[in-house]
Design a protein around this motif. Structure first.
Motif, PDB file in Angstrom:
ATOM      1  N   UNK B  36       0.856  -1.200   0.000  1.00 47.74           N
ATOM      2  CA  UNK B  36       0.000   0.000   0.000  1.00 47.74           C
ATOM      3  C   UNK B  36       0.880   1.234   0.000  1.00 47.74           C
ATOM      4  N   UNK B  37       0.661   2.126  -0.964  1.00 48.15           N
ATOM      5  CA  UNK B  37       1.477   3.336  -1.054  1.00 48.15           C
ATOM      6  C   UNK B  37       0.569   4.552  -1.135  1.00 48.15           C
ATOM      7  N   UNK B  38       0.838   5.526  -0.261  1.00 51.87           N
ATOM      8  CA  UNK B  38       0.098   6.787  -0.294  1.00 51.87           C
ATOM      9  C   UNK B  38       0.897   7.776  -1.133  1.00 51.87           C
ATOM     10  N   UNK B  39       0.281   8.276  -2.194  1.00 51.40           N
ATOM     11  CA  UNK B  39       0.961   9.218  -3.086  1.00 51.40           C
ATOM     12  C   UNK B  39       0.282  10.580  -2.992  1.00 51.40           C
ATOM     13  N   UNK B  40       1.059  11.618  -2.739  1.00 49.66           N
ATOM     14  CA  UNK B  40       0.496  12.972  -2.722  1.00 49.66           C
ATOM     15  C   UNK B  40       1.328  13.859  -3.639  1.00 49.66           C
ATOM     16  N   UNK B  41       0.658  14.734  -4.341  1.00 47.37           N
ATOM     17  CA  UNK B  41       1.356  15.694  -5.212  1.00 47.37           C
ATOM     18  C   UNK B  41       1.188  17.084  -4.619  1.00 47.37           C
ATOM     19  N   UNK B  42       2.306  17.767  -4.422  1.00 47.73           N
ATOM     20  CA  UNK B  42       2.291  19.103  -3.816  1.00 47.73           C
ATOM     21  C   UNK B  42       2.843  20.121  -4.799  1.00 47.73           C
ATOM     22  N   UNK B  43       2.088  21.143  -5.035  1.00 42.95           N
ATOM     23  CA  UNK B  43       2.488  22.195  -5.973  1.00 42.95           C
ATOM     24  C   UNK B  43       3.168  23.338  -5.230  1.00 42.95           C
ATOM     25  N   UNK B  44       4.280  23.791  -5.747  1.00 39.87           N
ATOM     26  CA  UNK B  44       4.945  24.966  -5.176  1.00 39.87           C
ATOM     27  C   UNK B  44       5.291  25.950  -6.289  1.00 39.87           C
ATOM     28  N   UNK B  45       5.110  27.228  -5.995  1.00 40.92           N
ATOM     29  CA  UNK B  45       5.393  28.269  -6.996  1.00 40.92           C
ATOM     30  C   UNK B  45       6.868  28.648  -6.970  1.00 40.92           C
ATOM     31  N   UNK B  46       7.714  27.672  -7.117  1.00 38.91           N
ATOM     32  CA  UNK B  46       9.161  27.916  -7.199  1.00 38.91           C
ATOM     33  C   UNK B  46       9.789  26.711  -7.884  1.00 38.91           C
ATOM     34  N   UNK B  47      10.984  26.896  -8.414  1.00 36.60           N
ATOM     35  CA  UNK B  47      11.734  25.777  -8.985  1.00 36.60           C
ATOM     36  C   UNK B  47      13.057  25.646  -8.231  1.00 36.60           C
ATOM     37  N   UNK B  48      13.746  24.530  -8.388  1.00 32.92           N
ATOM     38  CA  UNK B  48      15.064  24.397  -7.748  1.00 32.92           C
ATOM     39  C   UNK B  48      15.990  25.507  -8.243  1.00 32.92           C
ATOM     40  N   UNK B  49      16.953  25.920  -7.421  1.00 32.49           N
ATOM     41  CA  UNK B  49      17.851  27.036  -7.767  1.00 32.49           C
ATOM     42  C   UNK B  49      18.492  26.891  -9.143  1.00 32.49           C
ATOM     43  N   UNK B  50      18.921  25.679  -9.513  1.00 36.02           N
ATOM     44  CA  UNK B  50      19.631  25.494 -10.792  1.00 36.02           C
ATOM     45  C   UNK B  50      18.714  25.618 -12.011  1.00 36.02           C
ATOM     46  N   UNK B  51      17.407  25.819 -11.792  1.00 37.40           N
ATOM     47  CA  UNK B  51      16.476  25.899 -12.917  1.00 37.40           C
ATOM     48  C   UNK B  51      15.866  27.293 -13.051  1.00 37.40           C
ATOM     49  N   UNK B  52      16.285  28.174 -12.141  1.00 41.30           N
ATOM     50  CA  UNK B  52      15.663  29.504 -12.115  1.00 41.30           C
ATOM     51  C   UNK B  52      15.841  30.257 -13.423  1.00 41.30           C
ATOM     52  N   UNK B  53      14.783  30.922 -13.830  1.00 38.87           N
ATOM     53  CA  UNK B  53      14.869  31.795 -14.988  1.00 38.87           C
ATOM     54  C   UNK B  53      14.857  31.058 -16.322  1.00 38.87           C
ATOM     55  N   UNK B  54      14.623  29.757 -16.312  1.00 37.69           N
ATOM     56  CA  UNK B  54      14.659  29.017 -17.579  1.00 37.69           C
ATOM     57  C   UNK B  54      13.270  28.752 -18.134  1.00 37.69           C
ATOM     58  N   UNK B  55      12.265  29.320 -17.477  1.00 36.37           N
ATOM     59  CA  UNK B  55      10.879  29.226 -17.957  1.00 36.37           C
ATOM     60  C   UNK B  55      10.406  27.794 -18.190  1.00 36.37           C
ATOM     61  N   UNK B  56      10.781  26.953 -17.287  1.00 32.65           N
ATOM     62  CA  UNK B  56      10.252  25.606 -17.288  1.00 32.65           C
ATOM     63  C   UNK B  56      10.076  25.129 -15.856  1.00 32.65           C
ATOM     64  N   UNK B  57       9.228  24.143 -15.675  1.00 28.51           N
ATOM     65  CA  UNK B  57       8.960  23.635 -14.349  1.00 28.51           C
ATOM     66  C   UNK B  57       9.764  22.391 -14.041  1.00 28.51           C
ATOM     67  N   UNK B  58       9.437  21.778 -12.921  1.00 30.89           N
ATOM     68  CA  UNK B  58      10.173  20.596 -12.487  1.00 30.89           C
ATOM     69  C   UNK B  58       9.235  19.662 -11.732  1.00 30.89           C
ATOM     70  N   UNK B  59       9.448  18.372 -11.923  1.00 33.57           N
ATOM     71  CA  UNK B  59       8.718  17.351 -11.166  1.00 33.57           C
ATOM     72  C   UNK B  59       9.742  16.548 -10.406  1.00 33.57           C
ATOM     73  N   UNK B  60       9.566  16.391  -9.120  1.00 37.27           N
ATOM     74  CA  UNK B  60      10.490  15.585  -8.341  1.00 37.27           C
ATOM     75  C   UNK B  60       9.686  14.642  -7.459  1.00 37.27           C
TER      76      UNK B  60
END
Lengths: 237, 237, 237, 237, 237, 237
Positions: B36-60
């Motif tokens: 049994x696995x509980x999966x939750x998706x959490x949205x944040x209005x920020x990206x990791x530091x190395x992706x800043x300013x590149x106009x793309x998002x990230x899934x981790x």
């Protein structure tokens, strides 16, 4: 009027579901309203190093929250490298509460670890954890009795816990998150089936509280814990 | 004969319950039999530091097991100070699988973290986690669409995963713990709705396996993943 | 056309220099083009705690890169406090590959640790490490045989590894850094002298790959690993 | 009879020496009998990140024991890598106690850190720390007033603390180490100059305690804290 | 008679190979007999946070040993979580030695990190590291001059180092491991091309040493460092 | 003219107060002017693992500064997770200095840990620590002699330490913080009662120093250490 519309001396809807884990010797899922805690009791045939050879057992507890148990996602403590002060404070509290009702020498040289994992949080996670932990512990000891590892008198009493606080100027029972964030003062009480006080932790958030207020909180707690003890009894019978 | 009495190409009973979390933007509880696995998706209005300013998002993704999800209690990783190699390997795998079906530039400069917490383990936790993680991600993106944050084409496809292995001399689908512990070789497959391969990880436990065996495992996986993709579709429709 | 001007099925220039360490029981410096890995095998008369008394040995591996092995300087992992997920993933992979060709009970209660330190990196460090690690392990076991500690049959076979990927639309063998950074998909293969598959790890970077592509990559790998196995044989003979 | 020969409601000999640090903005050395705590208050023109821009200040505390403050040498926490649960619990308690008597918005965007370092321990270190921390804080705020950084009304009241416990069957005030180790139950109380309760922490060590016992402990604490508040006043006047 | 058969004032065979790294701005492999150290200099267009805006650069060094550089395998420091005291002491020493001959304001707001990784150890690793680090630094600064980033006068002088010790009762130059383990006392000296003393570290292992002995060690060091400075000059010319 | 108005060869006012700790087997509070260090010696009936069964004892030291011992508050090292390079360097130095005057085999299989905690810092903390550590060690060994655990000849000699430096162009003794921050070069010397050199650590801060300057610093140190040895003798007699 409380945000939850409850009477000042009214608990949230509380439920306890037993035997929810395939592997653990004891377990329950306890819900104080929207606060959901999974409690499992794990038996190990060893004691911590500092207790070796003393012919007594040990009960310990660990506490954690899933990252999205909370309104905003909380960073996992493993990424920080060690449990926060808050986590350590709570798991020490749960452990002391359980040990207060167990006859450790009669447990033998064994350790029971009760894990309290908060699946969903809405205030009062530590008091729900203590109340559920006792049920998981009870099941674990039943499991041991069926295997003639211990006798009946190992578990001396029940133990349960509830929080109270001053909301506005009214003392109220069993704070949820919305109430807790706005309370003037809050206190957690841990009591036994026989009515003894195991632990009292009162903290004034903004304004120090008076002796009278504190006495009112304790009276509310006694009432609420009475109801929780009844529910525990029903659950394990 | 498999310990589980299943046919070689038979999945365990799989269920997916949606929207199980009060707080998360997306969530599900997925069960592959007793896993049994509980999966939750959490949205944040920020990206990791190395992706800043590149106009793309990230899934981790992050992955963890409750201490008593397993047969014997497992020590929490926080007491060791950092996630184990196994944990890091699995959460990197889940993250890659999800990113393979998301159009990151269309996500905008946002990060979605999918937490996969194993409540109970009986083999195949990582494949259940990937399959459930996609449902939580889907819900999260629906949540965003309702708020006009993204358009339909952000999520390009489905993704699901299953394990296969050689039990005795027979290739079998979706190993449970008893089967996995005795398998000669096992492999995890991650595939998309369109049938593309996202990830293949095969490991010989004791005896290296032949090209033919490997091809048989891949065929089994393709069948099993087909069924999981169907169930995902039903769940979110 | 590959940036390296090589044919699709052409390895980089590979060389293995034996016995490069004054202290280690076995060692080699392996070069896959500009990727240089120093492999040393260290024998210890002890096994990990969990293996004690089971009358079998253990092979483990550690992997690290010098900070300026890479184009930009990489921070040492010690300053972060623990090995990264990538490092742990690679060292677990190398260890599994070596154990697949060793008869652990015949090794006796001893541990061999193979350290793979990347002196210079240009893609394919993990596959060079596995290929070189086998040579260091072979030397270490020769050292033991000279001292009558083990017999010939401890090391059951050779093991070597190579990466493949889809560059543009062409499947190619043994990616260097420039090729790897632009590949659509890449996969690492570990195979034995007898042609058995020990490990397969395929990952689609941007676009999922088809069954056909995957089969082509495996065929390329089989050819490349055949050449590496020949070179190992020459080196240790 | 108490091991210390004191009356049940008798404090140990308490002394407070002001201005003992060359560098700190405020400081004192407080002695509760053989328990000696050095308290220093350090002013910084910054607040924690989560408080930035909110036009209020912050008071925080840190607590530590020198390794040989105790009967047996205690290992330094730095060698373990992080503060123990007990340390974190105590420093959170001291911080809350001080913040209860400070008007944080009137402090401006500044942080005062009060360090409480136990030079010698004989029970009651946390209550001595709180009582001394207030004196160091007072001095620091005087230092700021002399420089026109704050006005008189920043510090709203005094705060002091004492422990009580049930020794044998007698409630007693201000436990030393010998008494504390054998007490049935003990409680720490933090109160203000105006008599308000800031914090109550009661714990039953072996036998749960009754409502009556708890009330007696609180009465003893009120008397003891009254005397400590007097001494604070004398010290800073 | 020294175990190495060398004269008391005789260095080991020393060699320096330049430009051994594909990626680094400067590099060398230095050998003091069987002690081999790879030195790389890495340029970064940033300075440490505490130096920002001060219009000067910074030189820092890191030091590490490969696990099997030593006779017995040494555990990697990353598995312990932080650099040992010995490692930190050595890297601080190398950094100070290099900074003593660099005009930091003329370097501009840049940092050069010199990594000294011991490939094989046989005593004197820190002195070999300093001597080689200067060559890597020289190359890095040449690289910068070719790009008009700095002028000639950035590097003010050479710097080199050697160890001396009392073996039996004889002062000897450049101890190898066998000598070092049995020396009564040993000392490391760092000197510039102009003959200035940058660093002296003398330690009596068993018996304190006299002023006369110390003076003899310093004279030996001056001779040995003279030869090392000559070799550096030849290497970079 | 020195900022402290002292003659070039003049120590600060030095005092040593013995037996300041209730619990430690040996202790003193040493003051070099405004630098105050509390030294305690703790006896344990065990040795480090690597020394077991070798019939000799061990002396080790730990060093720390209280956070506000310094002009600006310094962050506790525990919050960083491990002792800094500087701390480790100093505690290794103190340990070596003490071991140089102890006959370890005659100590028996026991460890003495000397803790040096800087209560207040104004330059020269490590030299004050060594000088005070010897007094605490002396007391501890007296404590052992009274209990017939060791004989007189365990402690072979005294040991003390002082710093010197070049201030402007003048060599001066015992630098305080103001002098140290502006010195061209500084050196720490550790010497025994018999005049032997145990440790020399000289570092040029900005300009390398000449042989002559170094000899002058050593002569100053010899004078200063002579006075410290006298004070130690008076203190313990």
């Amino acid at each position: 009027m409380r945000p939850s519309k409850r009477q000042p001396d009214e608990l949230r809807r509380v439920s306890i579901e037993r035997a929810v884990s395939l592997h653990a010797e004891g377990s329950c899922l306890i819900k104080f309203g929207n606060t959901h805690v999974l409690c499992t009791a794990s038996l190990e045939e060893r004691v911590p190093p500092w207790l070796k050879g003393q012919q007594r057992g040990w009960i310990t507890a660990e506490y954690s929250m899933l990252p999205r148990a909370t309104h905003e996602r909380t960073r996992r403590e493993v990424t920080k490298g060690y449990p926060s002060g808050r986590t350590q404070e709570i798991q020490r509290l749960i452990g002391r509460a359980l040990r207060a009702v167990v006859d450790l020498p009669r447990l033998g040289e064994r350790q029971i670890t009760v894990d309290c994992d908060v699946i969903q949080a809405d205030g009062g996670t530590r008091t729900a954890a203590i109340t559920g932990a006792w049920v998981a512990l009870y099941e674990c000891i039943q499991w041991m009795k069926l295997r003639d590892m211990v006798k009946d008198d190992v578990l001396r009493d029940q133990v349960a816990a509830v929080s109270c606080g001053i909301y506005g100027t009214t003392p109220v029972l069993d704070l949820d998150y919305a109430e807790d964030s706005n309370a003037e003062a809050d206190a957690n009480f841990v009591m036994t089936g026989a009515g003894g006080i195991v632990e009292v932790q009162g903290t004034a958030e903004t304004v120090p509280f008076s002796q009278e207020s504190f006495d009112e909180l304790m009276a509310l707690a006694r009432k609420g814990i009475g109801e929780l003890l009844q529910l525990q009894k029903l659950t394990v019978s």
